[in-house]
Write a protein that holds these residues in place. Structure first.
Motif, PDB file in Angstrom:
ATOM      1  N   ASP A   8       0.830  -1.204   0.000  1.00 37.20           N
ATOM      2  CA  ASP A   8       0.000   0.000   0.000  1.00 37.20           C
ATOM      3  C   ASP A   8       0.866   1.256   0.000  1.00 37.20           C
ATOM      4  O   ASP A   8       2.021   1.224   0.461  1.00 37.20           O
ATOM      5  CB  ASP A   8      -0.882   0.037   1.253  1.00 37.20           C
ATOM      6  N   VAL A   9       0.306   2.361  -0.498  1.00 34.95           N
ATOM      7  CA  VAL A   9       0.992   3.639  -0.380  1.00 34.95           C
ATOM      8  C   VAL A   9       1.076   3.989   1.101  1.00 34.95           C
ATOM      9  O   VAL A   9       0.211   3.597   1.897  1.00 34.95           O
ATOM     10  CB  VAL A   9       0.292   4.759  -1.184  1.00 34.95           C
ATOM     11  N   LEU A  10       2.125   4.682   1.482  1.00 36.65           N
ATOM     12  CA  LEU A  10       2.352   5.058   2.874  1.00 36.65           C
ATOM     13  C   LEU A  10       2.118   6.552   3.048  1.00 36.65           C
ATOM     14  O   LEU A  10       2.313   7.333   2.112  1.00 36.65           O
ATOM     15  CB  LEU A  10       3.789   4.716   3.281  1.00 36.65           C
ATOM     16  N   ASP A  11       1.725   6.946   4.247  1.00 33.61           N
ATOM     17  CA  ASP A  11       1.597   8.364   4.554  1.00 33.61           C
ATOM     18  C   ASP A  11       2.973   9.012   4.531  1.00 33.61           C
ATOM     19  O   ASP A  11       3.978   8.373   4.895  1.00 33.61           O
ATOM     20  CB  ASP A  11       0.965   8.566   5.938  1.00 33.61           C
ATOM     21  N   THR A  12       3.019  10.266   4.109  1.00 37.08           N
ATOM     22  CA  THR A  12       4.280  10.986   4.026  1.00 37.08           C
ATOM     23  C   THR A  12       4.167  12.338   4.719  1.00 37.08           C
ATOM     24  O   THR A  12       3.067  12.871   4.878  1.00 37.08           O
ATOM     25  CB  THR A  12       4.692  11.226   2.562  1.00 37.08           C
ATOM     26  N   ILE A  13       5.314  12.865   5.097  1.00 35.90           N
ATOM     27  CA  ILE A  13       5.420  14.204   5.667  1.00 35.90           C
ATOM     28  C   ILE A  13       6.590  14.885   4.962  1.00 35.90           C
ATOM     29  O   ILE A  13       7.739  14.439   5.096  1.00 35.90           O
ATOM     30  CB  ILE A  13       5.694  14.162   7.182  1.00 35.90           C
ATOM     31  N   ALA A  14       6.318  15.932   4.211  1.00 34.50           N
ATOM     32  CA  ALA A  14       7.364  16.625   3.453  1.00 34.50           C
ATOM     33  C   ALA A  14       8.195  17.520   4.365  1.00 34.50           C
ATOM     34  O   ALA A  14       7.665  18.158   5.273  1.00 34.50           O
ATOM     35  CB  ALA A  14       6.724  17.463   2.343  1.00 34.50           C
ATOM     36  N   ASN A  15       9.512  17.565   4.097  1.00 29.25           N
ATOM     37  CA  ASN A  15      10.352  18.517   4.807  1.00 29.25           C
ATOM     38  C   ASN A  15      10.564  19.744   3.911  1.00 29.25           C
ATOM     39  O   ASN A  15       9.945  19.861   2.843  1.00 29.25           O
ATOM     40  CB  ASN A  15      11.661  17.872   5.282  1.00 29.25           C
ATOM     41  N   GLU A  16      11.458  20.621   4.310  1.00 30.92           N
ATOM     42  CA  GLU A  16      11.664  21.886   3.594  1.00 30.92           C
ATOM     43  C   GLU A  16      12.271  21.711   2.203  1.00 30.92           C
ATOM     44  O   GLU A  16      12.285  22.646   1.411  1.00 30.92           O
ATOM     45  CB  GLU A  16      12.538  22.841   4.429  1.00 30.92           C
ATOM     46  N   GLU A  17      12.766  20.517   1.874  1.00 27.68           N
ATOM     47  CA  GLU A  17      13.332  20.279   0.547  1.00 27.68           C
ATOM     48  C   GLU A  17      12.273  19.960  -0.493  1.00 27.68           C
ATOM     49  O   GLU A  17      12.592  19.786  -1.668  1.00 27.68           O
ATOM     50  CB  GLU A  17      14.357  19.143   0.612  1.00 27.68           C
ATOM     51  N   SER A  18      11.012  19.885  -0.066  1.00 31.09           N
ATOM     52  CA  SER A  18       9.928  19.481  -0.963  1.00 31.09           C
ATOM     53  C   SER A  18       8.842  20.543  -1.037  1.00 31.09           C
ATOM     54  O   SER A  18       8.437  21.102  -0.024  1.00 31.09           O
ATOM     55  CB  SER A  18       9.271  18.195  -0.465  1.00 31.09           C
TER      56      SER A  18
END
Length: 175
Positions: free
Chosen positions: A127-137
């Motif tokens: 399954d796709v996983l939850d993500t949390i973007a940092n300042e590089e994104s």
């Protein structure tokens, strides 16, 4: 040593590449073996404008430290940039997709033999996983394999994509 990969290396045609020991990125795949590969999803990063090739889409990744394998570097960078837990990822294959590039005698301060390795992996659940973007994104997005080429890809990623797309099906289905 932690962080010793930060810095510039010589690239092609007088350019400089980030990562004194080279760089690695994680091509993370989510999908079901019963589906067509084009319907699987890969995690892509819309790169912040201040980064190298900012505003383009590519893989989460970055500089490799001297003590790390390419898989360790790709997993560390992905965790930093996406919040993905390495325990939820299975490494399948790796492939050098750029370089190595020789040193630049006009700029001896730059490291030599830079290369970029794409580490292909899949989520352990499929399954796709939850993500949390940092300042590089600017954004993180799970993109259907068949739609990746529709995005404004980082040029070097675009040139490697067809080979990587073929490998996804080979290594992910065969396991």
């Amino acid at each position: 040593m932690k962080g010793d990969g930060d810095g510039w290396a010589a690239g092609p045609a007088g350019s400089a590449m980030w990562g004194r020991n080279g760089a690695a990125g994680l091509l993370l795949v989510a999908g079901d073996a019963d589906q067509s590969v084009d319907r699987w999803h890969v995690l892509l990063q819309h790169r912040a404008h201040w980064t190298n090739n900012g505003g383009t889409w590519a893989l989460p990744g970055g500089a490799r430290d001297s003590h790390e394998s390419v898989a360790q570097a790709a997993l560390r960078e992905a965790a930093e940039e996406t919040g993905i837990d390495a325990e939820r990822v299975e490494i399948l294959h790796s492939l050098v997709t750029a370089g190595p590039f020789p040193g630049d005698p006009k700029r001896p301060e730059l490291a030599s033999d830079w290369s970029y390795t794409t580490v292909i992996a899949r989520t352990t659940s499929g399954d796709v996983l939850d993500t949390i973007a940092n300042e590089e994104s600017l954004e993180l997005r799970w993109v259907a394999v068949g739609e990746v080429e529709d995005l404004a890809l980082m040029p070097v990623f675009r040139s490697a994509w067809q080979d990587l797309k073929g490998l996804i099906g080979e290594v992910a289905v065969s396991r």
